[in-house]
Structure formats: C-alpha cells, structure tokens
Design a protein around this motif. Structure first.
Motif, PDB file in Angstrom:
ATOM      1  N   GLU A  91       0.833  -1.214   0.000  1.00  0.00           N
ATOM      2  CA  GLU A  91       0.000   0.000   0.000  1.00  0.00           C
ATOM      3  C   GLU A  91       0.864   1.260   0.000  1.00  0.00           C
ATOM      4  OE1 GLU A  91      -2.389  -0.678   3.463  1.00  0.00           O
ATOM      5  OE2 GLU A  91      -4.061  -1.473   2.288  1.00  0.00           O
ATOM      6  N   ALA A  92       2.000   1.213   0.695  1.00  0.00           N
ATOM      7  CA  ALA A  92       2.895   2.380   0.731  1.00  0.00           C
ATOM      8  C   ALA A  92       3.500   2.641  -0.649  1.00  0.00           C
ATOM      9  CB  ALA A  92       3.995   2.162   1.758  1.00  0.00           C
ATOM     10  N   ASP A  93       3.784   1.570  -1.398  1.00  0.00           N
ATOM     11  CA  ASP A  93       4.409   1.720  -2.716  1.00  0.00           C
ATOM     12  C   ASP A  93       3.403   1.963  -3.835  1.00  0.00           C
ATOM     13  OD1 ASP A  93       6.859   1.331  -1.559  1.00  0.00           O
ATOM     14  OD2 ASP A  93       6.966  -0.807  -2.064  1.00  0.00           O
ATOM     15  N   TYR A  94       2.182   1.467  -3.677  1.00  0.00           N
ATOM     16  CA  TYR A  94       1.177   1.536  -4.745  1.00  0.00           C
ATOM     17  C   TYR A  94      -0.097   2.172  -4.210  1.00  0.00           C
ATOM     18  CZ  TYR A  94       4.274  -1.718  -7.099  1.00  0.00           C
ATOM     19  OH  TYR A  94       5.361  -2.307  -7.685  1.00  0.00           O
ATOM     20  N   ARG A  95      -0.058   3.453  -3.969  1.00  0.00           N
ATOM     21  CA  ARG A  95      -1.205   4.172  -3.407  1.00  0.00           C
ATOM     22  C   ARG A  95      -2.391   4.230  -4.364  1.00  0.00           C
ATOM     23  NH1 ARG A  95       0.392   6.357   1.308  1.00  0.00           N
ATOM     24  NH2 ARG A  95       2.566   6.904   1.578  1.00  0.00           N
ATOM     25  N   GLN A  96      -2.168   4.207  -5.670  1.00  0.00           N
ATOM     26  CA  GLN A  96      -3.257   4.329  -6.646  1.00  0.00           C
ATOM     27  C   GLN A  96      -3.946   2.991  -6.923  1.00  0.00           C
ATOM     28  OE1 GLN A  96      -0.080   5.422  -7.380  1.00  0.00           O
ATOM     29  NE2 GLN A  96      -0.432   7.582  -6.919  1.00  0.00           N
ATOM     30  N   VAL A  97      -3.359   1.885  -6.497  1.00  0.00           N
ATOM     31  CA  VAL A  97      -3.927   0.564  -6.773  1.00  0.00           C
ATOM     32  C   VAL A  97      -4.896   0.199  -5.657  1.00  0.00           C
ATOM     33  CG1 VAL A  97      -3.369  -1.880  -7.119  1.00  0.00           C
ATOM     34  CG2 VAL A  97      -1.826  -0.114  -7.973  1.00  0.00           C
ATOM     35  N   ASN A 147      -7.002  -1.904  -2.902  1.00  0.00           N
ATOM     36  CA  ASN A 147      -6.523  -2.875  -1.916  1.00  0.00           C
ATOM     37  C   ASN A 147      -6.824  -4.309  -2.314  1.00  0.00           C
ATOM     38  OD1 ASN A 147      -5.468  -0.900  -0.343  1.00  0.00           O
ATOM     39  ND2 ASN A 147      -7.113  -0.893   1.160  1.00  0.00           N
ATOM     40  N   GLN A 148      -7.910  -4.541  -3.049  1.00  0.00           N
ATOM     41  CA  GLN A 148      -8.258  -5.900  -3.453  1.00  0.00           C
ATOM     42  C   GLN A 148      -7.192  -6.491  -4.368  1.00  0.00           C
ATOM     43  OE1 GLN A 148     -10.772  -7.662  -2.174  1.00  0.00           O
ATOM     44  NE2 GLN A 148     -10.141  -9.429  -3.335  1.00  0.00           N
ATOM     45  N   SER A 149      -6.689  -5.696  -5.313  1.00  0.00           N
ATOM     46  CA  SER A 149      -5.625  -6.172  -6.204  1.00  0.00           C
ATOM     47  C   SER A 149      -4.347  -6.443  -5.427  1.00  0.00           C
ATOM     48  CB  SER A 149      -5.337  -5.146  -7.298  1.00  0.00           C
ATOM     49  OG  SER A 149      -6.424  -5.048  -8.179  1.00  0.00           O
ATOM     50  N   LEU A 150      -4.011  -5.537  -4.513  1.00  0.00           N
ATOM     51  CA  LEU A 150      -2.801  -5.738  -3.709  1.00  0.00           C
ATOM     52  C   LEU A 150      -2.922  -6.986  -2.847  1.00  0.00           C
ATOM     53  CD1 LEU A 150      -2.114  -2.064  -2.568  1.00  0.00           C
ATOM     54  CD2 LEU A 150      -0.999  -3.330  -4.422  1.00  0.00           C
ATOM     55  N   LEU A 151      -4.105  -7.208  -2.275  1.00  0.00           N
ATOM     56  CA  LEU A 151      -4.318  -8.388  -1.443  1.00  0.00           C
ATOM     57  C   LEU A 151      -4.220  -9.671  -2.269  1.00  0.00           C
ATOM     58  CD1 LEU A 151      -4.987  -9.542   1.343  1.00  0.00           C
ATOM     59  CD2 LEU A 151      -7.404  -9.255   0.782  1.00  0.00           C
ATOM     60  N   CYS A 152      -4.750  -9.646  -3.489  1.00  0.00           N
ATOM     61  CA  CYS A 152      -4.659 -10.833  -4.357  1.00  0.00           C
ATOM     62  C   CYS A 152      -3.205 -11.201  -4.630  1.00  0.00           C
ATOM     63  CB  CYS A 152      -5.388 -10.589  -5.672  1.00  0.00           C
ATOM     64  SG  CYS A 152      -7.166 -10.616  -5.519  1.00  0.00           S
ATOM     65  N   TRP A 153      -2.378 -10.210  -4.954  1.00  0.00           N
ATOM     66  CA  TRP A 153      -0.968 -10.478  -5.247  1.00  0.00           C
ATOM     67  C   TRP A 153      -0.214 -10.864  -3.982  1.00  0.00           C
ATOM     68  CZ3 TRP A 153      -0.010 -12.122  -9.657  1.00  0.00           C
ATOM     69  CH2 TRP A 153      -0.613 -11.601 -10.785  1.00  0.00           C
ATOM     70  N   ALA A 154      -0.565 -10.276  -2.839  1.00  0.00           N
ATOM     71  CA  ALA A 154       0.078 -10.651  -1.581  1.00  0.00           C
ATOM     72  C   ALA A 154      -0.235 -12.112  -1.242  1.00  0.00           C
ATOM     73  CB  ALA A 154      -0.385  -9.733  -0.453  1.00  0.00           C
ATOM     74  N   ILE A 177       3.731  -5.264  -9.132  1.00  0.00           N
ATOM     75  CA  ILE A 177       3.127  -5.643  -7.851  1.00  0.00           C
ATOM     76  C   ILE A 177       3.449  -7.094  -7.531  1.00  0.00           C
ATOM     77  CG2 ILE A 177       0.969  -5.947  -6.584  1.00  0.00           C
ATOM     78  CD1 ILE A 177      -0.156  -3.601  -8.250  1.00  0.00           C
ATOM     79  N   LEU A 178       3.393  -7.966  -8.538  1.00  0.00           N
ATOM     80  CA  LEU A 178       3.727  -9.377  -8.338  1.00  0.00           C
ATOM     81  C   LEU A 178       5.141  -9.516  -7.782  1.00  0.00           C
ATOM     82  CD1 LEU A 178       3.607 -12.504  -8.822  1.00  0.00           C
ATOM     83  CD2 LEU A 178       4.381 -11.996 -11.131  1.00  0.00           C
ATOM     84  N   HIS A 179       6.109  -8.887  -8.430  1.00  0.00           N
ATOM     85  CA  HIS A 179       7.498  -9.003  -7.979  1.00  0.00           C
ATOM     86  C   HIS A 179       7.708  -8.343  -6.620  1.00  0.00           C
ATOM     87  CE1 HIS A 179       8.724 -10.972 -11.588  1.00  0.00           C
ATOM     88  NE2 HIS A 179       8.338  -9.955 -12.357  1.00  0.00           N
ATOM     89  N   ASP A 180       7.078  -7.200  -6.393  1.00  0.00           N
ATOM     90  CA  ASP A 180       7.220  -6.523  -5.103  1.00  0.00           C
ATOM     91  C   ASP A 180       6.524  -7.279  -3.978  1.00  0.00           C
ATOM     92  OD1 ASP A 180       8.785  -4.587  -6.204  1.00  0.00           O
ATOM     93  OD2 ASP A 180       7.204  -3.074  -6.324  1.00  0.00           O
ATOM     94  N   SER A 181       5.436  -7.977  -4.282  1.00  0.00           N
ATOM     95  CA  SER A 181       4.761  -8.758  -3.242  1.00  0.00           C
ATOM     96  C   SER A 181       5.622  -9.949  -2.833  1.00  0.00           C
ATOM     97  CB  SER A 181       3.374  -9.209  -3.701  1.00  0.00           C
ATOM     98  OG  SER A 181       3.463 -10.110  -4.771  1.00  0.00           O
TER      99      SER A 181
END
Length: 172
Positions: A68-74, A76-83, A135-139
C-alpha cells in the motif's frame, strides 16, 4: 465465500473457524447446512489455538502495508490478491507450498529462472500489465521481508504459553 472460494474451487468438505460472530451466526449455519459442509470451531477464549492462522494473517498484513505504501493508486483488493499469491506460492510446509498442496503444482509465475527473451526484457506497452507485474514481484519481495520481520518475531516470543498436560489411565 461464494464468489471467492466456491465460485472458483467448488464446495469444500469442512471449514475450521474461530468463534467470531461472522462464523458462529445463523446465516453461516444455514449456508453450511444447505451446502452440506461441516463447520468446526476452535475453543472459545483460546486464541493460542489459532496461532498459525494469526501468524499467516500478520505476515499478510505486513506485506499489504508495504504494498500500500508503494502503490497508493492501486485498489486494496488487487494488492491483497498479489500478496496472497506470493505467500501461497513461497511459504513452504514440509517442502510444499500452500498452492502446491491445494492444486498439485506450483503456479507458473514470471521469474528470471524460467523466462527467456522477450520476457526478460521487462518492457511492455501496457501500463496496467506493467503495474501488475511490478506488484507481483514486489509482493514476493515483501513476503521474504515479512517472513523475517523482527516485530513478528518479538510478538511470537512474548506470548508463549507453556502448559504441561498429563493423562493417566489404568491398564488391566
């Protein structure tokens, strides 16, 4: 549960939950009855029985905060999926990832060990696709960092409950 599990994987045989109100509700009992699913719960007032679940949750939360700190515009659902994808494909249980235990094989994710040209170039004309790859690589990086997070390690050391259980029985 319907869209994110049953809609993808089908109906499970059992569900193991804590005694949270969302799981110990009339609605959950009705759903379990209609789908013919057994619902098991851990004992009340015993969060130590949910330790593995809580630990995985803490690692995923830490990953999500970093993303979330790195991808503020994305969203949360997408970030959670990749996490979750990173955690499920990297975390090992007796030599197998969670993904491998469920599906029988690990996911085929882009990486330098398998990729050839043009995949190794790492360029694309689609900004949306590039964002998902980043996001995939950063997760995956966030998982490795979270896995060895000193805050989680300290928390796990501070709440250790040592109990001794002795069972006596009589033999004939």
């Amino acid at each position: 549960m319907m869209t994110n599990w049953i809609g993808i994987f089908g109906v499970m045989g059992t569900i193991l939950t804590d005694n949270g109100g969302e799981f110990s509700s009339d609605e959950m009992r009705e759903v379990a009855s209609i789908l013919n699913v057994k619902v098991y719960t851990t004992a009340g007032e015993s969060p130590f029985q949910n330790g593995l679940c809580e630990r995985v949750h803490a690692i995923t939360d830490t990953m999500l905060m970093k993303l979330e700190a790195d991808y503020r515009q994305v969203n949360n659902q997408s970030l959670l999926c990749w996490a979750n994808m990173a955690r499920n494909s990297l975390q090992m249980w007796n030599g197998f990832s969670s993904h491998q235990l469920v599906f029988g094989l690990n996911p085929n994710l882009p990486n330098i060990l398998k990729d050839t040209l043009p995949a190794l170039e790492g360029r694309t004309s689609s900004e949306e696709f590039a964002k998902h790859l980043n996001i995939l690589h950063d997760s995956r990086k966030a998982y490795i960092q979270s896995e060895s997070d000193e805050r989680i390690r300290r928390a796990l050391r501070s709440k250790i409950r040592a109990t001794v259980l002795m069972v006596f029985y009589k033999r004939d």
